[in-house]
Design a protein around this motif. Sequence first.
Motif, PDB file in Angstrom:
ATOM      1  N   MET A   1     -21.833  -8.968  -4.255  1.00  0.00           N
ATOM      2  CA  MET A   1     -21.491  -7.579  -4.515  1.00  0.00           C
ATOM      3  C   MET A   1     -20.056  -7.333  -4.086  1.00  0.00           C
ATOM      4  SD  MET A   1     -23.262  -4.063  -3.215  1.00  0.00           S
ATOM      5  CE  MET A   1     -24.411  -4.087  -4.557  1.00  0.00           C
ATOM      6  N   LYS A   2     -19.316  -6.597  -4.912  1.00  0.00           N
ATOM      7  CA  LYS A   2     -17.916  -6.272  -4.642  1.00  0.00           C
ATOM      8  C   LYS A   2     -17.748  -4.751  -4.578  1.00  0.00           C
ATOM      9  CE  LYS A   2     -14.919  -8.439  -7.209  1.00  0.00           C
ATOM     10  NZ  LYS A   2     -14.203  -9.179  -8.274  1.00  0.00           N
ATOM     11  N   ILE A   3     -17.238  -4.281  -3.448  1.00  0.00           N
ATOM     12  CA  ILE A   3     -16.971  -2.855  -3.224  1.00  0.00           C
ATOM     13  C   ILE A   3     -15.484  -2.674  -2.959  1.00  0.00           C
ATOM     14  CG2 ILE A   3     -17.424  -0.838  -1.748  1.00  0.00           C
ATOM     15  CD1 ILE A   3     -19.931  -1.714  -3.220  1.00  0.00           C
ATOM     16  N   GLN A   4     -14.892  -1.699  -3.636  1.00  0.00           N
ATOM     17  CA  GLN A   4     -13.483  -1.350  -3.415  1.00  0.00           C
ATOM     18  C   GLN A   4     -13.423  -0.018  -2.681  1.00  0.00           C
ATOM     19  OE1 GLN A   4     -10.325  -2.898  -4.698  1.00  0.00           O
ATOM     20  NE2 GLN A   4      -9.629  -1.523  -3.089  1.00  0.00           N
ATOM     21  N   ILE A   5     -12.690   0.027  -1.578  1.00  0.00           N
ATOM     22  CA  ILE A   5     -12.389   1.285  -0.895  1.00  0.00           C
ATOM     23  C   ILE A   5     -10.980   1.681  -1.296  1.00  0.00           C
ATOM     24  CG2 ILE A   5     -12.010   2.437   1.318  1.00  0.00           C
ATOM     25  CD1 ILE A   5     -14.071   0.464   2.511  1.00  0.00           C
ATOM     26  N   ILE A   6     -10.825   2.925  -1.728  1.00  0.00           N
ATOM     27  CA  ILE A   6      -9.510   3.463  -2.085  1.00  0.00           C
ATOM     28  C   ILE A   6      -9.248   4.693  -1.223  1.00  0.00           C
ATOM     29  CG2 ILE A   6      -8.093   4.509  -3.889  1.00  0.00           C
ATOM     30  CD1 ILE A   6      -9.733   2.951  -5.962  1.00  0.00           C
ATOM     31  N   ASN A   7      -8.156   4.661  -0.483  1.00  0.00           N
ATOM     32  CA  ASN A   7      -7.726   5.813   0.306  1.00  0.00           C
ATOM     33  C   ASN A   7      -6.446   6.381  -0.295  1.00  0.00           C
ATOM     34  OD1 ASN A   7      -9.731   6.064   2.202  1.00  0.00           O
ATOM     35  ND2 ASN A   7      -8.671   4.884   3.773  1.00  0.00           N
ATOM     36  N   GLY A   8      -6.385   7.685  -0.351  1.00  0.00           N
ATOM     37  CA  GLY A   8      -5.246   8.374  -0.920  1.00  0.00           C
ATOM     38  C   GLY A   8      -4.208   8.781   0.104  1.00  0.00           C
ATOM     39  N   PRO A   9      -3.441   9.814  -0.238  1.00  0.00           N
ATOM     40  CA  PRO A   9      -2.268  10.194   0.541  1.00  0.00           C
ATOM     41  C   PRO A   9      -2.570  10.546   1.988  1.00  0.00           C
ATOM     42  CG  PRO A   9      -2.723  11.828  -1.177  1.00  0.00           C
ATOM     43  CD  PRO A   9      -3.643  10.688  -1.396  1.00  0.00           C
ATOM     44  N   ASN A  10      -1.687  10.085   2.834  1.00  0.00           N
ATOM     45  CA  ASN A  10      -1.654  10.351   4.266  1.00  0.00           C
ATOM     46  C   ASN A  10      -2.735   9.629   5.054  1.00  0.00           C
ATOM     47  OD1 ASN A  10       0.610  12.147   4.057  1.00  0.00           O
ATOM     48  ND2 ASN A  10      -0.806  13.616   3.148  1.00  0.00           N
ATOM     49  N   LEU A  11      -3.651   8.941   4.378  1.00  0.00           N
ATOM     50  CA  LEU A  11      -4.698   8.222   5.091  1.00  0.00           C
ATOM     51  C   LEU A  11      -4.175   6.923   5.699  1.00  0.00           C
ATOM     52  CD1 LEU A  11      -7.580   9.170   2.718  1.00  0.00           C
ATOM     53  CD2 LEU A  11      -7.299   9.890   5.093  1.00  0.00           C
ATOM     54  N   ASN A  12      -2.956   6.539   5.346  1.00  0.00           N
ATOM     55  CA  ASN A  12      -2.297   5.435   6.032  1.00  0.00           C
ATOM     56  C   ASN A  12      -1.927   5.820   7.464  1.00  0.00           C
ATOM     57  OD1 ASN A  12      -0.424   7.168   4.519  1.00  0.00           O
ATOM     58  ND2 ASN A  12       1.187   5.912   5.429  1.00  0.00           N
ATOM     59  N   LEU A  13      -1.998   7.108   7.780  1.00  0.00           N
ATOM     60  CA  LEU A  13      -1.648   7.598   9.118  1.00  0.00           C
ATOM     61  C   LEU A  13      -2.865   7.820  10.014  1.00  0.00           C
ATOM     62  CD1 LEU A  13       1.148  10.169   8.172  1.00  0.00           C
ATOM     63  CD2 LEU A  13       1.410   7.800   8.955  1.00  0.00           C
ATOM     64  N   LEU A  14      -4.041   7.361   9.571  1.00  0.00           N
ATOM     65  CA  LEU A  14      -5.233   7.504  10.411  1.00  0.00           C
ATOM     66  C   LEU A  14      -4.994   6.835  11.760  1.00  0.00           C
ATOM     67  CD1 LEU A  14      -8.083   6.886   7.827  1.00  0.00           C
ATOM     68  CD2 LEU A  14      -7.477   9.038   8.931  1.00  0.00           C
ATOM     69  N   GLY A  15      -5.447   7.504  12.804  1.00  0.00           N
ATOM     70  CA  GLY A  15      -5.248   6.999  14.153  1.00  0.00           C
ATOM     71  C   GLY A  15      -4.042   7.596  14.851  1.00  0.00           C
ATOM     72  N   VAL A  16      -3.125   8.174  14.052  1.00  0.00           N
ATOM     73  CA  VAL A  16      -1.941   8.804  14.649  1.00  0.00           C
ATOM     74  C   VAL A  16      -1.779  10.256  14.207  1.00  0.00           C
ATOM     75  CG1 VAL A  16      -0.686   6.646  14.989  1.00  0.00           C
ATOM     76  CG2 VAL A  16      -0.371   7.897  12.875  1.00  0.00           C
ATOM     77  N   ARG A  17      -2.395  10.652  13.102  1.00  0.00           N
ATOM     78  CA  ARG A  17      -2.231  12.022  12.615  1.00  0.00           C
ATOM     79  C   ARG A  17      -3.452  12.865  12.964  1.00  0.00           C
ATOM     80  NH1 ARG A  17      -4.501  12.591   6.479  1.00  0.00           N
ATOM     81  NH2 ARG A  17      -4.032  14.755   6.840  1.00  0.00           N
ATOM     82  N   ASP A  40     -22.193  -9.742   3.822  1.00  0.00           N
ATOM     83  CA  ASP A  40     -22.635 -10.265   2.531  1.00  0.00           C
ATOM     84  C   ASP A  40     -22.000  -9.531   1.351  1.00  0.00           C
ATOM     85  OD1 ASP A  40     -24.045  -7.989   3.335  1.00  0.00           O
ATOM     86  OD2 ASP A  40     -25.771  -8.480   2.088  1.00  0.00           O
ATOM     87  N   ILE A  41     -21.143  -8.556   1.632  1.00  0.00           N
ATOM     88  CA  ILE A  41     -20.470  -7.778   0.584  1.00  0.00           C
ATOM     89  C   ILE A  41     -18.971  -8.042   0.667  1.00  0.00           C
ATOM     90  CG2 ILE A  41     -19.941  -5.451  -0.261  1.00  0.00           C
ATOM     91  CD1 ILE A  41     -22.590  -4.510   0.946  1.00  0.00           C
ATOM     92  N   GLU A  42     -18.361  -8.267  -0.486  1.00  0.00           N
ATOM     93  CA  GLU A  42     -16.907  -8.412  -0.547  1.00  0.00           C
ATOM     94  C   GLU A  42     -16.305  -7.012  -0.591  1.00  0.00           C
ATOM     95  OE1 GLU A  42     -13.548  -9.882  -3.726  1.00  0.00           O
ATOM     96  OE2 GLU A  42     -15.454 -10.969  -3.688  1.00  0.00           O
ATOM     97  N   ILE A  43     -15.651  -6.619   0.492  1.00  0.00           N
ATOM     98  CA  ILE A  43     -15.053  -5.284   0.592  1.00  0.00           C
ATOM     99  C   ILE A  43     -13.539  -5.419   0.488  1.00  0.00           C
ATOM    100  CG2 ILE A  43     -14.728  -3.230   2.025  1.00  0.00           C
ATOM    101  CD1 ILE A  43     -17.443  -3.888   3.350  1.00  0.00           C
ATOM    102  N   SER A  44     -12.967  -4.776  -0.516  1.00  0.00           N
ATOM    103  CA  SER A  44     -11.516  -4.749  -0.704  1.00  0.00           C
ATOM    104  C   SER A  44     -11.002  -3.367  -0.327  1.00  0.00           C
ATOM    105  CB  SER A  44     -11.157  -5.042  -2.156  1.00  0.00           C
ATOM    106  OG  SER A  44     -11.657  -6.294  -2.550  1.00  0.00           O
ATOM    107  N   TYR A  45      -9.754  -3.309   0.103  1.00  0.00           N
ATOM    108  CA  TYR A  45      -9.170  -2.037   0.532  1.00  0.00           C
ATOM    109  C   TYR A  45      -7.823  -1.819  -0.143  1.00  0.00           C
ATOM    110  CZ  TYR A  45      -7.037   1.484   3.539  1.00  0.00           C
ATOM    111  OH  TYR A  45      -6.409   2.605   4.008  1.00  0.00           O
ATOM    112  N   TYR A  46      -7.610  -0.565  -0.562  1.00  0.00           N
ATOM    113  CA  TYR A  46      -6.350  -0.173  -1.188  1.00  0.00           C
ATOM    114  C   TYR A  46      -6.011   1.234  -0.726  1.00  0.00           C
ATOM    115  CZ  TYR A  46      -2.905   0.887  -4.777  1.00  0.00           C
ATOM    116  OH  TYR A  46      -1.755   1.239  -5.438  1.00  0.00           O
ATOM    117  N   GLN A  47      -4.771   1.462  -0.358  1.00  0.00           N
ATOM    118  CA  GLN A  47      -4.299   2.791   0.019  1.00  0.00           C
ATOM    119  C   GLN A  47      -2.996   3.056  -0.695  1.00  0.00           C
ATOM    120  OE1 GLN A  47      -1.417   3.958   1.970  1.00  0.00           O
ATOM    121  NE2 GLN A  47      -2.153   6.032   1.659  1.00  0.00           N
TER     122      GLN A  47
END
Length: 138
Positions: A1-17, A40-47
């Motif tokens: 199974m392949k799952i893609q996580i996509i985060n949009g604007p400003n979520l690159n600042l999680l942990g500091v904003r 057991d799942i292939e998780i890909s990430y994109y922001q």
Amino acid sequence: MKIQIINGPNLNLLGVREKSIYGNTNFETYLEELKKRFADIEISYYQSNVEGEIINKLHEIGFSYDGIVINAGAYTHTSIAIADAIAAINTPVIEVHISNVYKREEFRHSSMLAACCKGVIAGFGMDSYRLAIENFSA
């Protein structure tokens, strides 16, 4: 199974904003926890902070992945183009939000994406992503 996580604007600042809303953990640290939990799942990430890049990513993977988890950030409330991209692909999409958007400003109470998505999960912190992945893996 392949799952893609996509985060949009400003979520690159999680942990500091806005830690009182979004917490102290950056997404990369949480992503490692998700990958261990769902080994057991292939998780890909994109922001991306760019609307068109998010649309391009949806087009790229929207016919080959088993699920997409998207936190489109503020684009949730404004982007007909991202909604159209979700409607155009075959892969089911779950919209997630870290905060409970319904406890925040009124403009956040409306989602342009929700009608095109399999479901919406909001207000469970980073765990919103886990809940979405569990839905795909059930």
